[in-house]
Design a protein around this motif. Sequence first.
Motif, PDB file in Angstrom:
ATOM      1  N   PRO A  76       0.694  -1.141   0.188  1.00 39.62           N
ATOM      2  CA  PRO A  76       0.041   0.010   0.067  1.00 39.62           C
ATOM      3  C   PRO A  76       0.897   1.364   0.149  1.00 39.62           C
ATOM      4  O   PRO A  76       0.404   2.303  -0.549  1.00 39.62           O
ATOM      5  N   ALA A  77       1.807   1.325   0.840  1.00 40.17           N
ATOM      6  CA  ALA A  77       2.692   2.375   0.901  1.00 40.17           C
ATOM      7  C   ALA A  77       3.424   2.677  -0.360  1.00 40.17           C
ATOM      8  O   ALA A  77       3.784   3.696  -0.843  1.00 40.17           O
ATOM      9  N   LEU A  78       3.852   1.435  -0.896  1.00 39.45           N
ATOM     10  CA  LEU A  78       4.836   1.481  -2.287  1.00 39.45           C
ATOM     11  C   LEU A  78       3.693   2.201  -3.477  1.00 39.45           C
ATOM     12  O   LEU A  78       4.190   3.107  -4.163  1.00 39.45           O
ATOM     13  N   ILE A  79       2.468   1.498  -3.487  1.00 40.43           N
ATOM     14  CA  ILE A  79       1.680   2.185  -4.332  1.00 40.43           C
ATOM     15  C   ILE A  79       1.138   3.875  -4.145  1.00 40.43           C
ATOM     16  O   ILE A  79       1.129   4.285  -5.186  1.00 40.43           O
ATOM     17  N   ASP A  80       1.097   4.048  -2.903  1.00 41.78           N
ATOM     18  CA  ASP A  80       0.895   5.507  -2.623  1.00 41.78           C
ATOM     19  C   ASP A  80       2.145   6.248  -3.160  1.00 41.78           C
ATOM     20  O   ASP A  80       1.653   7.562  -3.623  1.00 41.78           O
ATOM     21  N   HIS A  81       3.122   5.801  -2.799  1.00 38.23           N
ATOM     22  CA  HIS A  81       4.431   6.624  -3.298  1.00 38.23           C
ATOM     23  C   HIS A  81       4.281   6.707  -5.002  1.00 38.23           C
ATOM     24  O   HIS A  81       4.413   7.767  -5.495  1.00 38.23           O
ATOM     25  N   LEU A  82       4.219   5.672  -5.742  1.00 44.38           N
ATOM     26  CA  LEU A  82       3.981   5.800  -7.042  1.00 44.38           C
ATOM     27  C   LEU A  82       2.839   6.672  -7.630  1.00 44.38           C
ATOM     28  O   LEU A  82       3.119   7.394  -8.517  1.00 44.38           O
ATOM     29  N   LEU A  83       1.519   6.697  -6.941  1.00 42.40           N
ATOM     30  CA  LEU A  83       0.594   7.792  -7.285  1.00 42.40           C
ATOM     31  C   LEU A  83       1.242   9.031  -7.205  1.00 42.40           C
ATOM     32  O   LEU A  83       0.817   9.826  -7.909  1.00 42.40           O
ATOM     33  N   THR A  84       1.618   9.471  -5.955  1.00 45.39           N
ATOM     34  CA  THR A  84       1.919  10.899  -5.529  1.00 45.39           C
ATOM     35  C   THR A  84       3.099  11.058  -6.222  1.00 45.39           C
ATOM     36  O   THR A  84       3.309  12.539  -6.594  1.00 45.39           O
TER      37      THR A  84
END
Length: 219
Positions: A76-84
């Motif tokens: 979840p944190a990795l995906i959030d990083h990719l998005l932002t």
Amino acid sequence: MREQLLQQTLGQLASQIPGATRLFREHQLDFCCGGQHTLEQACQQPGLNREQLLEALQALSQQPGSDQDWQATATPALIDHLLTRYHARHRQQFEELIRLASRVEQVHAASGDCPHGLTDFLHEMREALESHMMKEEQILFPMLLQGAGRMAGGPISVMRFEHDQHGDALAELSTLTNDMQPPAGACNTWRALYRGLDELRNDLLQHIHLENDILFLRS
């Protein structure tokens, strides 16, 4: 130590050694779309100083890590990083880069160094990348967050294929712009355009690397 480095893939090294991605970019080694190649294979590239690369990579591997350890970061944190950090950033980058490219092409159309066709090419790149990111945001990322596992294999294969296409686009972009090197005497707008394009290239390479070599391998 060197033999171990040579047998690992560029993607593995980029994921494991802080600073390796910068080093690979300096040596023009494709660690994202070409991340499946071993360092030994990559060292066959004409003009590459194998010993210099190995020494620098070995030195990086022996330093305390300062970069974010994305391998240890929860999905979840990795995906959030990719998005932002990347999805939102790319959308901002293209808007300004297209404006600058249009200006340069209009003002310097008579110059032999003018990157004719760059504005249209950036429009095409933006459309392709926007379509790609929407597929991730609406289909793939939700599947991964729900623990879809092997069911995500199909969408991931499509995303990897499109990553290769993005890599081809970056190569074409480099050709159009003399590898983002402005000519002598270039105006500030021209220089700002090429600096922005180089930033886009670096961001997109890192974006693809995090997905290909870390996120997608978790499924």
